[in-house]
Design a protein around this motif. Structure first.
Motif, PDB file in Angstrom:
ATOM      1  N   ASP A   1      -5.848   1.760   1.007  1.00 27.20           N
ATOM      2  CA  ASP A   1      -6.077   0.719   0.300  1.00 27.20           C
ATOM      3  C   ASP A   1      -5.631   0.612  -1.290  1.00 27.20           C
ATOM      4  O   ASP A   1      -5.536  -0.112  -2.044  1.00 27.20           O
ATOM      5  CB  ASP A   1      -7.806   0.392   0.299  1.00 27.20           C
TER       6      ASP A   1
ATOM      7  N   ASN B   1      -6.130   1.527   5.047  1.00 21.20           N
ATOM      8  CA  ASN B   1      -5.875   0.169   4.961  1.00 21.20           C
ATOM      9  C   ASN B   1      -5.595  -0.471   6.151  1.00 21.20           C
ATOM     10  O   ASN B   1      -4.913   0.218   6.886  1.00 21.20           O
ATOM     11  CB  ASN B   1      -4.824   0.150   3.656  1.00 21.20           C
TER      12      ASN B   1
ATOM     13  N   PRO C   1       0.828  -1.328   0.146  1.00 22.34           N
ATOM     14  CA  PRO C   1      -0.140  -0.008  -0.043  1.00 22.34           C
ATOM     15  C   PRO C   1       0.751   1.172  -0.082  1.00 22.34           C
ATOM     16  O   PRO C   1       1.797   1.224   0.548  1.00 22.34           O
ATOM     17  CB  PRO C   1      -0.645  -0.091   1.295  1.00 22.34           C
TER      18      PRO C   1
END
Lengths: 308, 308
Positions: free
Chosen positions: B28, B301, B10
């Protein structure tokens, strides 16, 4: 509504190693006892029942009076009060003596008037008392004195007070060496410029301490109780500081640092038993320096002032 | 054990307004895709499948290679690897392009070797990649790239990495203006000395941000996303910065600041819808400055690198 009320108001530890001017917590012991009564005439009368403690002759230097005046002025009230002090927190000890008085007077008056203002919003008035006492309206003693527990002063302008959850079992040892360190002087010796490198260390520890308290992670709390900026300077004012700190850590303290602007030192631990052992170890270390001292052992106070 | 693995790694936002060098979070989207394979012979071979991105000719400047070498050296391993990059995070964007590569290579190699080292302990190797890329072994990108979520680097010496819980619904808008700001230069323009007053503001906000994330208090998160020290200097390098930030806040962002060393800007918000609206508002504000830009909208994320 009662016409008179007796209040316990807690001692507090400000700065908490890494949190200069922004972090503090309250103690169950010691604390001041203050009787506050409504008067039929305006004005604030002060009575002192404390042995060995002389109050400022000028009431405008009395933190309880200044705070109460700020509160009454905000309320547009001309109500008169009589305040009787039985102080158990020694002035100049570094554990929030002036703050306990300031918090007690506004808390008591607010109770007597039917609690028109919530506790968070009383902080601003108690800060005026701090300003009278040491020249700076810092909130890291009065906020925990009023709210109990650990309190973060995120911002002064605007004032933003955040209660920080902490583990149920958290104890504090205080050692008050009988030397004089004036808050005003302890502020004067600080450098007004610091290195970015030290500042990064400090805010890493602030983040770690808040996370440790909220996670109930004692090891993280301990690792975060470091002060890269204030302790190296102020500890010079406390003879034997390094040895006493080392004794606290060897006796099992999570961390140990200067309480507020000193001269008191605080250590955090997981149990009353540990806190008591730490007190003994710190006292013993101070004997090598021939400095008389007083110790207190207390759970972290969760409530702030209470009616007794 | 497989002989080859494909990894998503990421993008990350470092500093997060108040947490210079100590705080970061993962996204994400975007992220790099990296294929890592075991070789029969020693050494690290690099293949680039990324359009428009030139890799350093000197593999000792490639963060993925340097990180992997540090990992293998620690393991005492002479295993050879082939790394094939499909980079989707543009180098120099300020959202952890080099960190994603560094995190991916050590994560993938560790997976291929049967996970002898846990993810927290991979951070130290990925940091060596950062050092090769920008001269400083900072961890506030590689730590969230490896662990996902918000990560606090409490201390660098010894390295102390703390995952910070955060609210489930937390979204990020990234705007990457197409201007060049080198990490090395963005570090050079910082003042090495700061005022104690600004530092106090900063650590108040660090405490507030950690508390806000852990309490799930969006308003507190927003109030704490302030930077008294770095933003005033680095924002000068981003034309239109103030207007774009204002547009983000008006569109409902909890807060907005520079991502890492820039030039990307990030804004946090409570929903994908809000994050999308904020992206549009920021892009519109940039049009007045005739600066091309790319936007990304992503949930925070939680996982870090994953096998795809």
């Amino acid at each position: 509504m009662s016409n008179s009320i007796k209040i316990f108001s807690p001692a507090t530890v400000a700065n908490v190693a890494c949190g200069f001017d922004i972090l503090g917590f309250a103690l169950d012991h010691p604390g001041d006892e203050i009787q506050v009564s409504l008067k039929d005439s305006p004005g604030i009368t002060v009575l002192n029942q404390t042995k060995d403690t002389v109050f400022p002759a000028d009431v405008n230097k009395n933190t309880a009076v200044v705070s109460l005046q700020a509160y009454l002025s905000h309320m547009g009230s001309e109500q008169g009060f009589e305040i009787t002090f039985t102080k158990k927190i020694k002035p100049g000890s570094g554990i929030g003596s002036s703050s306990a008085s300031a918090a007690a007077s506004v808390f008591a008056a607010n109770e007597l008037l039917g609690n028109p203002i919530n506790k968070e919003n009383l902080v601003q008035f108690a800060m005026q008392g701090e300003k009278a006492a040491c020249g700076v309206a810092h909130a890291d003693n009065v906020a925990p004195a009023l709210l109990g527990g650990f309190v973060l002063v995120r911002s002064y302008d605007p004032l933003d007070i955040i209660s920080i959850p902490y583990p149920e079992e958290l104890y504090c040892t205080i050692i008050h060496p009988q030397i004089e360190v004036k808050t005003e002087d302890a502020r004067k010796i600080l450098r007004q410029g610091i290195s970015l490198k030290d500042a990064v260390k400090q805010w890493g520890n602030v983040g770690g301490l808040i996370a440790g308290l909220m996670k109930g992670d004692y090891a993280l709390i301990g690792r975060s109780l470091e002060d890269a900026i204030i302790e190296p300077i102020r500890s010079i004012l406390i003879p034997g500081y390094d040895a006493v700190k080392e004794a606290a850590l060897e006796a099992g303290a999570l961390g140990c640092c200067i309480s507020g602007s000193g001269p008191s030192m605080f250590a955090l631990s997981r149990s009353l038993e540990e806190a008591t052992q730490i007190a003994a170890a710190m006292k013993k270390a101070f004997t090598h320096y021939e400095i008389d001292n007083i110790d207190y052992v207390s759970k972290v106070n969760s409530q702030g002032p209470k009616v007794i």
